[in-house]
Design a protein around this motif. Structure first.
Motif, PDB file in Angstrom:
ATOM      1  N   ALA A 125     -31.860  34.268  -7.595  1.00 20.83           N
ATOM      2  CA  ALA A 125     -31.805  33.469  -8.812  1.00 20.83           C
ATOM      3  C   ALA A 125     -30.422  33.647  -9.434  1.00 20.83           C
ATOM      4  CB  ALA A 125     -32.890  33.893  -9.796  1.00 20.83           C
ATOM      5  N   ILE A 126     -29.664  32.565  -9.500  1.00 24.56           N
ATOM      6  CA  ILE A 126     -28.325  32.593 -10.086  1.00 24.56           C
ATOM      7  C   ILE A 126     -28.430  31.982 -11.475  1.00 24.56           C
ATOM      8  CG2 ILE A 126     -25.934  31.843  -9.843  1.00 24.56           C
ATOM      9  CD1 ILE A 126     -26.469  31.559  -6.831  1.00 24.56           C
ATOM     10  N   VAL A 127     -28.193  32.794 -12.489  1.00 26.24           N
ATOM     11  CA  VAL A 127     -28.361  32.358 -13.875  1.00 26.24           C
ATOM     12  C   VAL A 127     -26.996  32.132 -14.497  1.00 26.24           C
ATOM     13  CG1 VAL A 127     -29.517  32.788 -16.062  1.00 26.24           C
ATOM     14  CG2 VAL A 127     -30.420  33.824 -13.967  1.00 26.24           C
ATOM     15  N   LEU A 128     -26.793  30.935 -15.013  1.00 31.55           N
ATOM     16  CA  LEU A 128     -25.511  30.553 -15.592  1.00 31.55           C
ATOM     17  C   LEU A 128     -25.577  30.558 -17.109  1.00 31.55           C
ATOM     18  CD1 LEU A 128     -24.767  27.461 -13.307  1.00 31.55           C
ATOM     19  CD2 LEU A 128     -24.211  29.872 -12.869  1.00 31.55           C
ATOM     20  N   ALA A 129     -24.653  31.253 -17.737  1.00 34.88           N
ATOM     21  CA  ALA A 129     -24.469  31.131 -19.177  1.00 34.88           C
ATOM     22  C   ALA A 129     -23.537  29.959 -19.431  1.00 34.88           C
ATOM     23  CB  ALA A 129     -23.880  32.421 -19.752  1.00 34.88           C
ATOM     24  N   GLN A 130     -23.548  29.447 -20.644  1.00 32.53           N
ATOM     25  CA  GLN A 130     -22.586  28.404 -20.986  1.00 32.53           C
ATOM     26  C   GLN A 130     -21.167  28.944 -20.775  1.00 32.53           C
ATOM     27  OE1 GLN A 130     -23.193  25.303 -21.543  1.00 32.53           O
ATOM     28  NE2 GLN A 130     -25.425  25.452 -21.730  1.00 32.53           N
ATOM     29  N   ARG A 131     -20.276  28.081 -20.270  1.00 32.47           N
ATOM     30  CA  ARG A 131     -18.890  28.430 -19.938  1.00 32.47           C
ATOM     31  C   ARG A 131     -18.843  29.395 -18.753  1.00 32.47           C
ATOM     32  NH1 ARG A 131     -19.864  29.171 -25.130  1.00 32.47           N
ATOM     33  NH2 ARG A 131     -19.124  27.627 -26.635  1.00 32.47           N
ATOM     34  N   PHE A 132     -19.777  29.249 -17.827  1.00 31.53           N
ATOM     35  CA  PHE A 132     -19.820  30.137 -16.664  1.00 31.53           C
ATOM     36  C   PHE A 132     -18.575  29.937 -15.794  1.00 31.53           C
ATOM     37  CE2 PHE A 132     -21.737  26.179 -15.218  1.00 31.53           C
ATOM     38  CZ  PHE A 132     -21.204  26.005 -13.940  1.00 31.53           C
ATOM     39  N   PRO A 133     -18.187  30.960 -15.020  1.00 31.36           N
ATOM     40  CA  PRO A 133     -17.001  30.850 -14.156  1.00 31.36           C
ATOM     41  C   PRO A 133     -17.330  30.121 -12.857  1.00 31.36           C
ATOM     42  CG  PRO A 133     -17.912  33.067 -14.035  1.00 31.36           C
ATOM     43  CD  PRO A 133     -18.743  32.329 -15.050  1.00 31.36           C
ATOM     44  N   THR A 185     -31.992  29.606  -6.193  1.00 28.56           N
ATOM     45  CA  THR A 185     -32.254  28.635  -7.245  1.00 28.56           C
ATOM     46  C   THR A 185     -31.281  28.892  -8.375  1.00 28.56           C
ATOM     47  OG1 THR A 185     -33.957  27.666  -8.681  1.00 28.56           O
ATOM     48  CG2 THR A 185     -33.994  30.053  -8.443  1.00 28.56           C
ATOM     49  N   ILE A 186     -30.803  27.817  -8.977  1.00 32.62           N
ATOM     50  CA  ILE A 186     -29.874  27.936 -10.097  1.00 32.62           C
ATOM     51  C   ILE A 186     -30.639  27.736 -11.400  1.00 32.62           C
ATOM     52  CG2 ILE A 186     -27.850  26.935 -11.229  1.00 32.62           C
ATOM     53  CD1 ILE A 186     -26.745  26.262  -8.499  1.00 32.62           C
ATOM     54  N   LEU A 187     -30.518  28.713 -12.279  1.00 34.24           N
ATOM     55  CA  LEU A 187     -31.132  28.664 -13.595  1.00 34.24           C
ATOM     56  C   LEU A 187     -30.032  28.717 -14.649  1.00 34.24           C
ATOM     57  CD1 LEU A 187     -33.842  31.428 -12.943  1.00 34.24           C
ATOM     58  CD2 LEU A 187     -34.148  28.961 -12.687  1.00 34.24           C
ATOM     59  N   THR A 188     -30.380  28.420 -15.868  1.00 32.48           N
ATOM     60  CA  THR A 188     -29.443  28.596 -16.972  1.00 32.48           C
ATOM     61  C   THR A 188     -30.093  29.454 -18.043  1.00 32.48           C
ATOM     62  OG1 THR A 188     -30.145  26.536 -18.030  1.00 32.48           O
ATOM     63  CG2 THR A 188     -28.252  26.416 -16.558  1.00 32.48           C
ATOM     64  N   ALA A 189     -29.275  30.130 -18.803  1.00 28.68           N
ATOM     65  CA  ALA A 189     -29.784  31.065 -19.797  1.00 28.68           C
ATOM     66  C   ALA A 189     -30.602  30.377 -20.879  1.00 28.68           C
ATOM     67  CB  ALA A 189     -28.626  31.841 -20.422  1.00 28.68           C
ATOM     68  N   ASP A 190     -30.334  29.088 -21.133  1.00 24.87           N
ATOM     69  CA  ASP A 190     -31.062  28.367 -22.183  1.00 24.87           C
ATOM     70  C   ASP A 190     -31.937  27.250 -21.633  1.00 24.87           C
ATOM     71  OD1 ASP A 190     -29.185  26.546 -21.393  1.00 24.87           O
ATOM     72  OD2 ASP A 190     -28.101  26.486 -23.303  1.00 24.87           O
ATOM     73  N   ASP A 191     -32.122  27.220 -20.298  1.00 23.27           N
ATOM     74  CA  ASP A 191     -32.971  26.227 -19.618  1.00 23.27           C
ATOM     75  C   ASP A 191     -32.420  24.802 -19.667  1.00 23.27           C
ATOM     76  OD1 ASP A 191     -34.807  28.021 -18.668  1.00 23.27           O
ATOM     77  OD2 ASP A 191     -36.240  27.744 -20.294  1.00 23.27           O
ATOM     78  N   GLY A 192     -31.259  24.606 -20.248  1.00 21.45           N
ATOM     79  CA  GLY A 192     -30.655  23.272 -20.293  1.00 21.45           C
ATOM     80  C   GLY A 192     -29.453  23.221 -19.376  1.00 21.45           C
ATOM     81  N   ILE A 225     -36.514  26.089 -14.634  1.00 25.26           N
ATOM     82  CA  ILE A 225     -36.390  26.816 -15.892  1.00 25.26           C
ATOM     83  C   ILE A 225     -36.840  28.250 -15.666  1.00 25.26           C
ATOM     84  CG2 ILE A 225     -36.661  24.746 -17.290  1.00 25.26           C
ATOM     85  CD1 ILE A 225     -39.535  25.589 -17.825  1.00 25.26           C
ATOM     86  N   LEU A 226     -36.493  29.123 -16.573  1.00 21.19           N
ATOM     87  CA  LEU A 226     -36.754  30.546 -16.402  1.00 21.19           C
ATOM     88  C   LEU A 226     -38.230  30.840 -16.143  1.00 21.19           C
ATOM     89  CD1 LEU A 226     -34.470  31.896 -19.281  1.00 21.19           C
ATOM     90  CD2 LEU A 226     -34.025  32.072 -16.835  1.00 21.19           C
ATOM     91  N   SER A 227     -39.121  30.182 -16.881  1.00 20.00           N
ATOM     92  CA  SER A 227     -40.550  30.462 -16.751  1.00 20.00           C
ATOM     93  C   SER A 227     -41.105  30.052 -15.388  1.00 20.00           C
ATOM     94  CB  SER A 227     -41.335  29.769 -17.862  1.00 20.00           C
ATOM     95  OG  SER A 227     -41.137  28.369 -17.815  1.00 20.00           O
TER      96      SER A 227
END
Length: 339
Positions: free
Chosen positions: A3-11, A37-44, A59-61
């Protein structure tokens, strides 16, 4: 699953290192050894630091458990530290996941309370600040680190070394070496992985007196003390201090000290919501206007402007995009005159 989780402004480069290394590992193994799977910290949707948007796969869930979780962030990681995401990270770790942090994601893992005494690599630009903020975390001035179920990368191309370590751990050294070969990449030697990456860390191995002076400066950014006092505390004669700073940095001790303070201010402006007056106070400027002048002299912009636009040039702003589209539309709908 990874699971690769991206924060906003990810590198974006770090994401490419993760995705390509896993893809090639599957190809060379002749089977699907790693799903991802690619996820984001805020599900958006998340936008990279270079302005490239990306929609998550889930999404995370949706992900109850992933054996490997990799968190990628760069600027303003505190914005990703929302309760839902931090709770999800804690659950993954409690269930036995290997958790990786890239670039500034060490901050996120620390806020999730899963780092404990584990040693993690952090980006050189964040080290001094994070060591002050995350006092209980063992932050290393090196490119990659692996400590039990915590793996880390300082960011950039070093992320590929972190991924090769993960592949080796799960599928063997031979496959990891094959992935590096296909990518035309020469993995870092063990001593290079653990080498100090910041200029100060490198100097510390060469000139201990200079290292003592810099360490004292870094520990007195909020309440600056005069250079003579620093020299006395470091047991280094002032004349020797001036000679060392000019030799290694081509500047005086006082200017280097000011540079450290303003670089800390720059980091706080880009990675925190503190008012500019508080940022000024945290780097030893009682007068906000004096801080603004010093900041502009060093970085070419006022603190307020830097906070709005950052220090990276705009490639093409949204207003320029809209104007470009309008011009294209006008050109396409305007009849061409015939000679």
């Amino acid at each position: 699953m990874v699971a690769i989780v991206l924060a906003q402004r990810f590198p974006l480069m770090s994401l490419a290192c993760c995705l390509e290394s896993l893809r090639i590992a599957n190809r060379e193994a002749g089977k699907i050894s790693f799903t991802r799977t690619i996820l984001t910290a805020d599900d958006g949707p998340a936008t990279s630091s270079s302005g490239i948007p990306l929609t998550p796969d889930a999404i995370l869930s949706d992900v109850r458990f992933a054996p490997i979780v990799l968190v990628l962030s760069s600027y303003r990681p505190e914005e990703a530290c929302q309760p839902l995401f931090l709770g999800w990270l804690r659950k993954q770790y409690r269930r036995g996941a290997i958790v990786g942090c890239v670039d500034t994601a060490s901050y996120i893992l620390a806020q999730a309370n899963i780092l404990g005494a584990h040693k993690v690599a952090a980006h050189r630009e964040t080290l001094s600040s994070y060591r002050e903020i995350l006092k209980s975390v063992a932050l290393l001035d090196q490119l990659v680190a692996a400590d039990d179920r915590i793996v880390s990368s300082a960011g950039g191309v070093a992320t590929l070394d972190m991924m090769l370590g993960v592949i080796s751990r799960f599928s063997g050294k031979a496959l990891a070496e094959r992935v590096a070969y296909v990518l035309n990449y020469r993995p870092l030697a063990a001593d290079a992985k653990s080498a100090e990456t910041s200029p100060e860390g490198t100097i510390a191995r060469v000139e201990r007196r200079l290292a003592r002076l810099i360490e004292l400066m870094q520990s007195h950014l909020e309440t600056p003390i005069d250079v003579a006092t620093i020299c006395r505390m470091a047991h280094v004669p002032p004349a020797t201090a001036h000679r060392l700073f000019h030799r290694y940095f081509d500047t005086s001790p006082s200017r280097y000290y000011t540079k450290l303070r303003l670089e800390r201010a720059q980091w706080l402006l880009g990675n925190s919501a503190l008012p500019i007056s508080e940022v000024a106070a945290k780097v030893g400027f009682e007068d906000a206007s004096a801080f603004a002048r010093a900041f502009r002299r060093m970085f070419g912009s006022l603190p307020s402007s830097f906070r709005r636009h950052g220090n990276e040039p705009e490639i093409i702003g949204s207003h320029k995009v809209e104007r470009y589209r309008a011009m294209r539309c006008s050109a396409e709908t305007t009849p061409k005159s015939t000679p």
